[in-house]
Design a protein around this motif. Structure first.
Motif, PDB file in Angstrom:
ATOM      1  N   ALA A  48      26.404  41.471  44.706  1.00 35.16           N
ATOM      2  CA  ALA A  48      27.815  41.668  45.057  1.00 35.16           C
ATOM      3  C   ALA A  48      28.156  43.128  44.780  1.00 35.16           C
ATOM      4  CB  ALA A  48      28.698  40.751  44.218  1.00 35.16           C
ATOM      5  N   PRO A 147      30.235  37.085  39.795  1.00 36.67           N
ATOM      6  CA  PRO A 147      30.238  37.437  41.220  1.00 36.67           C
ATOM      7  C   PRO A 147      29.345  36.498  42.042  1.00 36.67           C
ATOM      8  CG  PRO A 147      29.718  39.345  39.849  1.00 36.67           C
ATOM      9  CD  PRO A 147      29.663  38.140  38.973  1.00 36.67           C
ATOM     10  N   GLU A 148      29.727  36.322  43.289  1.00 35.68           N
ATOM     11  CA  GLU A 148      28.933  35.540  44.227  1.00 35.68           C
ATOM     12  C   GLU A 148      28.202  36.477  45.180  1.00 35.68           C
ATOM     13  OE1 GLU A 148      31.291  32.550  46.205  1.00 35.68           O
ATOM     14  OE2 GLU A 148      32.420  32.149  44.372  1.00 35.68           O
ATOM     15  N   LYS A 151      29.501  39.265  48.254  1.00 37.84           N
ATOM     16  CA  LYS A 151      30.960  39.418  48.179  1.00 37.84           C
ATOM     17  C   LYS A 151      31.323  40.788  47.624  1.00 37.84           C
ATOM     18  CE  LYS A 151      32.571  34.844  48.485  1.00 37.84           C
ATOM     19  NZ  LYS A 151      33.818  34.159  48.479  1.00 37.84           N
ATOM     20  N   TYR A 153      34.288  42.686  45.275  1.00 43.36           N
ATOM     21  CA  TYR A 153      35.343  42.433  44.300  1.00 43.36           C
ATOM     22  C   TYR A 153      36.045  43.730  43.944  1.00 43.36           C
ATOM     23  CZ  TYR A 153      33.058  37.952  43.792  1.00 43.36           C
ATOM     24  OH  TYR A 153      32.521  36.715  44.047  1.00 43.36           O
ATOM     25  N   TYR A 169      40.019  40.741  41.988  1.00 45.19           N
ATOM     26  CA  TYR A 169      40.301  40.155  43.296  1.00 45.19           C
ATOM     27  C   TYR A 169      39.020  40.104  44.128  1.00 45.19           C
ATOM     28  CZ  TYR A 169      45.066  41.563  42.062  1.00 45.19           C
ATOM     29  OH  TYR A 169      46.263  41.737  41.421  1.00 45.19           O
ATOM     30  N   ASP A 170      38.916  39.069  44.955  1.00 49.49           N
ATOM     31  CA  ASP A 170      37.870  38.999  45.970  1.00 49.49           C
ATOM     32  C   ASP A 170      38.455  39.688  47.197  1.00 49.49           C
ATOM     33  OD1 ASP A 170      36.239  38.321  48.136  1.00 49.49           O
ATOM     34  OD2 ASP A 170      35.910  36.268  47.457  1.00 49.49           O
ATOM     35  N   THR A 172      36.442  40.601  49.918  1.00 50.51           N
ATOM     36  CA  THR A 172      35.375  40.564  50.926  1.00 50.51           C
ATOM     37  C   THR A 172      35.970  40.703  52.317  1.00 50.51           C
ATOM     38  OG1 THR A 172      34.089  39.141  49.448  1.00 50.51           O
ATOM     39  CG2 THR A 172      33.382  39.257  51.750  1.00 50.51           C
ATOM     40  N   VAL A 180      40.688  36.274  41.371  1.00 55.06           N
ATOM     41  CA  VAL A 180      39.496  35.654  40.808  1.00 55.06           C
ATOM     42  C   VAL A 180      39.778  35.362  39.341  1.00 55.06           C
ATOM     43  CG1 VAL A 180      37.061  36.018  40.221  1.00 55.06           C
ATOM     44  CG2 VAL A 180      37.958  36.875  42.390  1.00 55.06           C
TER      45      VAL A 180
END
Length: 186
Positions: A48, A147-148, A151, A153, A169-170, A172, A180
């Motif tokens: 990420a 994190p994913e 993505k 952030y 915040y995400d 993406t 988040v």
């Protein structure tokens, strides 16, 4: 003369250890030369991207990170950011602020780092210094999140009235800022 030289050598060897509770990966003029912008990070399928910014005041904010997989678990200083007023002042003024701050002070509009997916990631923001006629200090404020993959952030250190906050915040999808959940840092 020998005593003075020995004292100076002792100070030179001792002073770098004064900040031993953190690592420092931040850019410096000596190591990185003149930089007009901070290096960009790309997102891939295994990682990420984390962007760190400050808003609400022009005070410089130092950001540090800690990855769960780092063998050295001390916080790692990534550098300093400052809100240059982009979007609030004339574009040429913001550009001038960004250029001068980046090239001379190593204060960037934002910092970017790569984060391991599915592993806890901690970000700490801290502001301290002097302004005309006043001193300020805010933080450290810490956020820990997981994190994913693939993505992006945004960790935003916000000056709000006489205090500071840090939110994750995400981002993406650039048109959306999805909050988040973060847990209290160490």
């Amino acid at each position: 003369m020998k005593k003075t030289s020995l004292l100076m050598l002792s100070l030179i060897l001792t002073l770098p250890g004064c900040k031993s509770n953190v690592r420092d990966s931040s850019p410096s003029l000596l190591n990185n030369g003149i930089q007009l912008h901070q290096d960009k990070v790309t997102v891939d399928t295994q990682h990420a991207k984390v962007i760190m910014k400050a808003s609400g005041a022009t005070y410089p904010v130092e950001f540090s990170i800690r990855r769960a997989t780092d063998p050295d678990q001390r916080m790692d200083v990534q550098g300093t950011v400052a809100d240059t007023g982009r979007g609030k002042v004339f574009g040429w003024i913001a550009t001038l602020n960004e250029t001068v701050n980046s090239a001379t002070l190593k204060h960037f509009p934002q910092l970017e780092v790569q984060a391991d997916a599915d592993q806890p990631f901690e970000v700490s923001g801290y502001a301290s210094g002097e302004s005309i006629g006043s001193r300020y200090r805010c933080g450290p404020v810490r956020s820990t999140f997981t994190p994913e993959r693939s993505k992006v952030y945004l960790v935003e250190f916000q000056f709000v009235d006489d205090r500071c906050e840090q939110h994750v915040y995400d981002v993406t999808q650039s048109e959306a800022r999805i909050p988040v959940a973060s847990v209290a840092g160490r």
